[in-house]
Enzyme design. Structure first.
Site, PDB file in Angstrom:
ATOM      1  N   GLY A  43       0.743  -1.063  -0.125  1.00  0.00           N
ATOM      2  CA  GLY A  43       0.003   0.079   0.094  1.00  0.00           C
ATOM      3  C   GLY A  43       0.768   1.211  -0.246  1.00  0.00           C
ATOM      4  CB  CYS A 252     -26.748  -7.886 -17.050  1.00  0.00           C
ATOM      5  SG  CYS A 252     -25.994  -7.756 -18.700  1.00  0.00           S
ATOM      6  CB  CYS A 255     -25.256 -12.013 -18.802  1.00  0.00           C
ATOM      7  SG  CYS A 255     -25.008 -11.450 -17.342  1.00  0.00           S
ATOM      8  CB  CYS A 282     -22.106  -6.937 -17.261  1.00  0.00           C
ATOM      9  SG  CYS A 282     -23.068  -8.173 -16.506  1.00  0.00           S
ATOM     10  CB  CYS A 288     -21.355  -9.574 -19.681  1.00  0.00           C
ATOM     11  SG  CYS A 288     -23.161  -9.557 -20.264  1.00  0.00           S
TER      12      CYS A 288
HETATM   13 ZN   LIG Z   1     -24.423  -9.293 -18.001  1.00  0.00          ZN
END
Ligand SMILES: [Zn+2]
Ligand SMILES: Nc1ncnc2c1ncn2[C@@H]1O[C@H](COP(=O)(O)OP(=O)(O)O)[C@@H](O)[C@H]1O
Ligand SMILES: [Mg+2]
Lengths: 295, 306
Positions: A43, A252, A255, A282, A288
Site C-alpha cells: 500500500g 443485465c 446476461c 454488465c 458477461c
Molecule cells: Zn451481463
C-alpha cells in the site's frame, strides 16, 4: 533458480534486442525495483523514474510501464478500460504491449497472465499465477484533505490518518454519506492508507485477500504501489457506517445477472455516475459474455 | 510509553513532593488528592543571557529586558499548583509574559528551567514522548484567535469538534456525533447550526466551537489565552458562564490568562499577578483585588476602577 529464464534471456531467445518491450532494460529494472519495494510495504507509494510513453500521462502511462517491465514473450496480456476490452484506449495499449514484446493477446480473463485495467477489477476471480495491473491517476489518498505532499508524507509516516477520517465525518454529518464514489480510500493491512484507483465501491470491497498480486502504477505522479497476495484491504469506514456497493436498478439486459457491477448504457462513460438512461448491462464485458455462453 | 507505569510514577512523585513529612499510612488517610498540574520554577528568556540578567530585571530594574545584554526575561521562576476542577487566573499587563508562560505549559516553547508535573504523565518538560502526542491527550489550549487554533473553516462546526475524537481513535460515527453535538449544545450553539461551516460563525461562536473541541476529550489541563478579548461585553459574560459550567463538570485543571481583571475575577478560584515575568502576588480573587499588596497590583486595580 539459477537456470530460471529472465525476461532478457527469453527476449534473446526470441531474437529480441535489449530495447525489448518498448523500454530499455535499465528502465524496466528500475520499475521492477520500485515494485519489489512496493510489495515489501503493501500500500505504500514508491517513487520511480516515470518515462515519456506513447500515451499521454494520465492515460495509463503508469500501468503501461508496470506491464512492460514485467511482460515476456510467454505472457498473455489482457487490457480493459472500465471492464471493456474493445475501447480504443484498451485496444491500442494491448497491441503496443504485444507488438513490442511478442506476447499473446486475449480478452478472456482466465487466459491472461497479466491484466492491465483502468477503473475495474475483473469479476471472474483471478488466480495466483495472474497479475493485476491497475492504472492510477492520483496515488495520494490524502490529496483532497492535505494539499501539501510533504505534509501528506508525514501523515503516512506517522500512520496518522485523522484528516481522512475528518473528511469522512464531515461528509457523513453534512451529506449523510461519503461524497467519494469511486477511488474510495482503503486501509492496507490495517495501517497504510492507499488510493485503490477510481474503481467502483463494488470493486473496493473485492480488493483484499486475493491469491494474486495487484500492482498499481501512476505515471504522471511517478509512483507505484502494490498489494501482495492475501493482503488485507478494508475501506476507510466508521464501524457503524459500512461501505455499500453501488446498486443497479435492473438485471443485465444481456446476461440477466443481478449481482454483477452494472452500468446504464448510453452515457458518455461507462461510469455509474455519468451513465446515460439506456438499459442496464454488465460493465465487465468478458464476465458477461462468459455467463451468456455458459449459463 | 506505558501509561500505567507513568501514572504510578507521577502519583508517587507528586505524593512525595507534597507530603515530605507525612508517613505512608498518614498520607493515604489524610492527604488531599495531588494537584493535576504542578509547575515549579518555570523560566524562559529570549536572548544570550548574562550574569546580571536576573538582578537587573523585574521590579529592581522596572523592566524585563536586561540592560547589560538585552535579553528579555519573559518568565522567571513561576510556580503554582492547580487541582481538579480548579481555575487558576493569571493577570498582568501586555508584555508581562502571560502568553510565553502558556506556551511553556503547552510545550510550544522549551523552558530554560523548571518542571511541569501533570498527574498521570510525569514531568512533561522532561518527557521523551513526542510533544504533540502529549499535548493532544493531556494539555489543550484555547487560543485567543480561533484562526490560530488549527480549526478547519470550511468544515462543519461539529466536524471541528469531532476531530479530537477521531484523532484518538473513535471509530463510531454515532458516538463521535453525539459527543460533539452534546458539547456544542451545552456551550450554547443551537443544533440547527452544528453542520454549518465554521467560517460562517461569529467570533464568539467560533470561540465556543474551539472550547467544545478542547473539551470533547476532557484534558487534564485546559489553557485559555485571553478567552474573551475582542468579543463584545454581553457575549463575554455569556461565554464566561459557559466556560465555568463546563470546567466545573469536567474537572480539568484550568489556567486562564487575561489582561482583564474582570475576566479573572469571574472565572478564577485563585489568582497570580505577573509583572515583568515574575509572580508578584497570589491569593484568592477577593483578597487580591479588594486588598492588593504589591504596588503593581494596586495600579492594575486602580486603573480598572477608573
Ligand atoms: Zn451481463
Ligand atoms: N519569541 C520571542 N523572542 C523574543 N522576545 C519575545 C518572544 N516572545 C515574547 N517575547 C518577549 O517576552 C515578553 C513577554 O511577552 P508575552 O509573553 O507575549 O507577554 P503577554 O502575553 O503577557 O503580553 C515581551 O517583552 C515580549 O516582547
Ligand atoms: Mg499575550
Amino acid at each position: 533458480m539459477s537456470d530460471a529464464p529472465t525476461v532478457a534471456s527469453l527476449a534473446a531467445e526470441h531474437g529480441q534486442s535489449e530495447a525489448y518491450a518498448y523500454l530499455d532494460e535499465r528502465t524496466k529494472r528500475n520499475v521492477r525495483r520500485a515494485l519489489l519495494k512496493a510489495l515489501a510495504i503493501p500500500g505504500w507509494q514508491i517513487p520511480f523514474d516515470s518515462r515519456e510513453m506513447p500515451v499521454a500521462r494520465g492515460w495509463g502511462s503508469g500501468g503501461l510501464q508496470v506491464t512492460l517491465s514485467l511482460v515476456g514473450p510467454t505472457d498473455t496480456v489482457k487490457v480493459i478500460d472500465q471492464g471493456d476490452d474493445s475501447s480504443a484506449n484498451a485496444s491500442s495499449m494491448r497491441s503496443l504491449i504485444s507488438r513490442t514484446s511478442g506476447c499473446a493477446e486475449t480478452t478472456v480473463t482466465e487466459e491472461a497472465t497479466i491484466i492491465q485495467s483502468r477503473h475495474r477489477i475483473p469479476e471472474i476471480p483471478l488466480r495466483g499465477d495472474q497479475v493485476l495491473v491497475l492504472q492510477v491517476p492520483h496515488p495520494e489518498p490524502l490529496r483532497r484533505v492535505v494539499t501539501n505532499d510533504a505534509v501528506a508524507l508525514e501523515h503516512h509516516a506517522e500512520r496518522d490518518y485523522t484528516p481522512a477520517w475528518l473528511d469522512l465525518y464531515d461528509d457523513e454529518a453534512r451529506h449523510g454519506a461519503p461524497r467519494t464514489g469511486a477511488d474510495y480510500p482503503v486501509l492496507v493491512e490495517g495501517t497504510t492508507l492507499m488510493s485503490p484507483s477510481p474503481i467502483p465501491r463494488y470493486d473496493v470491497l473485492r480488493l483484499g485477500n486475493r491469491p494474486h498480486a495487484t500492482l498499481l502504477g501512476a505515471g504522471r505522479r511517478a509512483r507505484v504501489a502494490a498489494l501482495p497476495p492475501f493482503t488485507s484491504v478494508e475501506p476507510l469506514v466508521f464501524d457503524d457506517r459500512p461501505l455499500l456497493a453501488e446498486s443497479a436498478a435492473e438485471p443485465c439486459i444481456r446476461c440477466g445477472s443481478i449481482d454483477s457491477y452494472r452500468v446504464q448504457s448510453g452515457g458518455r462513460y461507462q461510469l455509474a455516475a455519468e451513465a446515460g438512461n439506456g438499459p442496464w448491462c454488465c460493465s465487465d464485458v468478458d464476465a458477461c459474455r462468459t455467463r451468456r455462453n455458459d449459463p | 510509553m506505558n501509561p500505567t507505569s507513568t501514572a504510578q510514577a507521577a502519583a508517587a512523585q507528586s505524593a512525595a513532593a507534597h507530603a515530605p513529612a507525612a508517613g505512608p499510612t498518614a498520607a493515604a488517610q489524610v492527604l488531599p488528592p495531588p494537584p493535576l498540574l504542578s509547575a515549579r520554577g518555570l523560566s524562559r528568556r529570549f536572548g544570550p543571557g548574562c550574569d546580571l540578567c536576573i538582578e537587573l530585571t523585574g521590579d529592581a530594574g522596572a523592566t524585563s529586558r536586561c540592560p547589560a545584554c538585552g535579553t528579555v526575561v519573559a518568565v522567571h521562576d513561576v510556580s503554582f499548583d492547580v487541582g481538579a476542577g480548579e481555575v487558576l487566573g493569571i493577570v498582568g499587563e501586555s508584555g508581562s509574559g502571560k502568553t510565553t508562560l502558556l506556551s511553556l505549559l503547552h510545550l510550544d516553547t522549551p523552558a530554560d528551567a523548571g518542571s511541569m508535573v501533570v498527574d498521570g504523565y510525569g514531568d512533561l518538560l522532561r518527557s521523551r514522548t513526542s510533544d504533540a502526542e502529549l499535548r493532544r491527550s493531556a494539555v489543550v489550549m484555547v487560543h485567543q484567535n480561533s484562526l490560530a487554533a488549527g480549526l478547519a473553516p470550511r468544515l462543519a462546526a461539529e466536524s471541528n469538534v469531532a476531530e479530537r475524537l477521531l484523532r484518538t481513535g473513535c471509530r463510531s460515527f454515532a458516538e463521535a456525533r453525539a459527543r460533539s453535538q452534546d458539547l456544542l449544545a451545552e456551550l450554547g450553539i443551537h443544533p440547527s447550526r452544528h453542520t454549518d461551516p465554521l467560517e460562517t460563525f461569529s467570533g464568539g461562536m467560533a470561540q465556543r466551537v474551539q472550547l467544545a473541541r478542547a473539551l470533547v476529550n476532557p484534558p487534564r489541563v485546559l489553557l485559555l489565552d485571553e478567552p474573551t478579548t475582542g468579543l463584545d461585553p454581553s457575549v463575554q459574560a455569556d461565554l464566561l458562564e459557559s466556560v465555568q459550567r463546563v470546567t466545573d463538570r469536567l474537572g480539568s485543571a484550568t489556567v486562564v490568562v487575561s489582561h482583564d481583571l474582570e475576566v479573572i475575577r469571574i472565572l478564577a478560584d485563585r489568582v497570580l499577578v505577573i509583572h515583568f515575568g515574575r509572580v508578584v502576588e497570589d491569593g484568592i480573587p477577593e483578597q487580591v483585588f479588594d486588598d492588593p499588596q504589591h504596588p503593581y497590583t494596586q495600579l492594575l486595580v486602580a486603573s480598572r476602577l477608573r
